[in-house]
Design an enzyme around this catalytic site. Structure first.
Site, PDB file in Angstrom:
ATOM      1  N   ARG A 156     112.843  86.902  -5.840  1.00 53.61           N
ATOM      2  CA  ARG A 156     113.381  87.770  -6.897  1.00 53.61           C
ATOM      3  C   ARG A 156     114.678  88.377  -6.379  1.00 53.61           C
ATOM      4  NH1 ARG A 156     112.140  92.803  -4.955  1.00 53.61           N
ATOM      5  NH2 ARG A 156     110.128  93.055  -3.900  1.00 53.61           N
ATOM      6  N   HIS A 201     111.750  95.107  -7.013  1.00 53.38           N
ATOM      7  CA  HIS A 201     110.397  94.803  -7.486  1.00 53.38           C
ATOM      8  C   HIS A 201     110.228  95.263  -8.928  1.00 53.38           C
ATOM      9  CE1 HIS A 201     106.081  94.295  -7.471  1.00 53.38           C
ATOM     10  NE2 HIS A 201     105.928  95.546  -7.835  1.00 53.38           N
ATOM     11  N   TYR A 257     114.387  96.813   2.774  1.00 54.31           N
ATOM     12  CA  TYR A 257     113.459  95.904   3.447  1.00 54.31           C
ATOM     13  C   TYR A 257     113.909  94.435   3.430  1.00 54.31           C
ATOM     14  CZ  TYR A 257     111.866  95.469  -1.438  1.00 54.31           C
ATOM     15  OH  TYR A 257     111.817  95.286  -2.804  1.00 54.31           O
TER      16      TYR A 257
END
Length: 347
Positions: free
Chosen positions: A246, A250, A260
């Protein structure tokens, strides 16, 4: 990993090349381009405060739409919260998808003739639901399958194992798709499980598991088509792990992927962009052009604008709507509350 097209759009597995017409190939590209525009617009609308919950889908178009295109209208889709594109292309009116994002009850009022459920918010719960739907189809003698989607994080849930085990035991016509986009919110897939792949988890349920290049729309289509044929032949469910990425966060609810994910990792997966790969393939066959793509982009923007207007024009949800829609027959205490709120809303 099962693959048909490499990153340059070249066929590397001729035997697995699905039997799709030129029109089918162009339609797949149109849907992926349209969905990329939809995603960009939905992210923008969310930032403007005009949408509620939204989970970006850019980068996962091949996984989502390649699998949906292998279905028939009579098949059932039991989606997770990121899987809005599949149910839109299956027939859900676009304006209702926007209403779902806003939390409006009409967004979840699925047209009676449409075989989809409202997107599941509880991570992994749709796996158990799909086992039940698939078993129901089998018991009723229906010539159709039930397909569901979750992410790599969903594969760490108990529902994931329970649903697969149940469906496998009863040979229910189900397809379980795990879209491994590398991160369950911020946790890397490699830290969620000691298993080398998610696909191999199918062994514990006694069903086939296939790892698929989720950035390759033809590979996803072919793998889903094969899983569907198995299910209809009474051979039971299949687990498909589609390796994808993606490009966005999120969800739009405050997630920051730069905390991250590295820019090097982003760059690596940008080179595998499903739209770029398939575009190269179609251009090599003289089936796609910049002019055709621009037409799709313009059409998408126009239809999305109209759908947003229709969503805006839908009467606002009231508390009394919520009370009335929760029960077919209202219990006494809610009857009192309904009258109370109707009186407030009439002023």
């Amino acid at each position: 990993m099962f693959q048909v097209l490499n990153e340059e759009g070249e066929v590397v597995n001729k035997e697995a090349l699905p039997d799709l017409s030129d029109e089918d190939l162009k339609e797949l590209m149109k849907r992926m381009v349209y969905t990329r525009i939809f995603d960009q617009r939905a992210v923008s609308l969310n930032r403007q405060g005009r949408l509620g919950f939204y989970a970006p889908v850019a980068g996962q178009e091949a996984s989502m739409l390649g699998s949906q295109y292998a279905l028939e209208q009579k098949d059932w889709i039991i989606p997770g919260y990121r899987d809005v594109p599949q149910i839109v292309w299956h027939g859900l009116p676009l304006y209702q998808a926007f209403l779902f994002s806003r939390g409006h009850f009409h967004g979840g009022q699925i047209p009676e003739e449409l075989n989809v459920l409202s997107p599941q918010i509880i991570i992994g719960a749709q796996i158990v639901q799909t086992a039940g739907v698939a078993l129901g189809l089998k018991k009723k003698g229906k010539d159709s399958v039930a397909i569901t989607y979750t992410g790599d994080g969903g594969a760490s849930q108990g529902d994931f194992y329970e649903g697969m085990n149940f469906a496998g035991s009863f040979k229910a016509p189900a397809i379980f798709v795990v879209q491994n986009n590398q991160f369950a919110i911020s946790v890397p897939a490699g830290e969620q499980t000691a298993a080398k792949t998610i696909a191999q988890k199918a062994v514990a349920a006694g069903i086939p598991g296939v790892q698929v290049d989720g950035m390759d729309v033809l590979a996803v289509y072919a793998a889903t088509q094969e899983a569907r044929s198995r299910a209809l032949n009474g051979e039971g469910p299949t687990l498909l792990e589609t390796l994808c990425y993606r490009y966005g966060p999120h969800t739009m609810a405050g997630d920051d992927p730069t905390r991250y994910r590295t820019s090097d990792l982003d760059d690596e997966w940008e080179k595998r962009d499903p739209l770029v790969r398939f575009r190269k393939y179609l251009e090599s066959k003289d089936l796609w052009s910049e002019e055709q793509e621009n037409e799709v982009v313009d059409k998408a923007k126009e239809e999305i604008k109209a759908a947003i207007k229709e969503a805006d024009d839908t009467p606002k949800q009231k508390v009394s709507d919520l009370i009335e829609n929760m029960h077919e027959v209202l219990p006494p205490h809610l009857k009192d509350q309904l009258e109370e709120y109707r009186e407030k809303e009439s002023k």
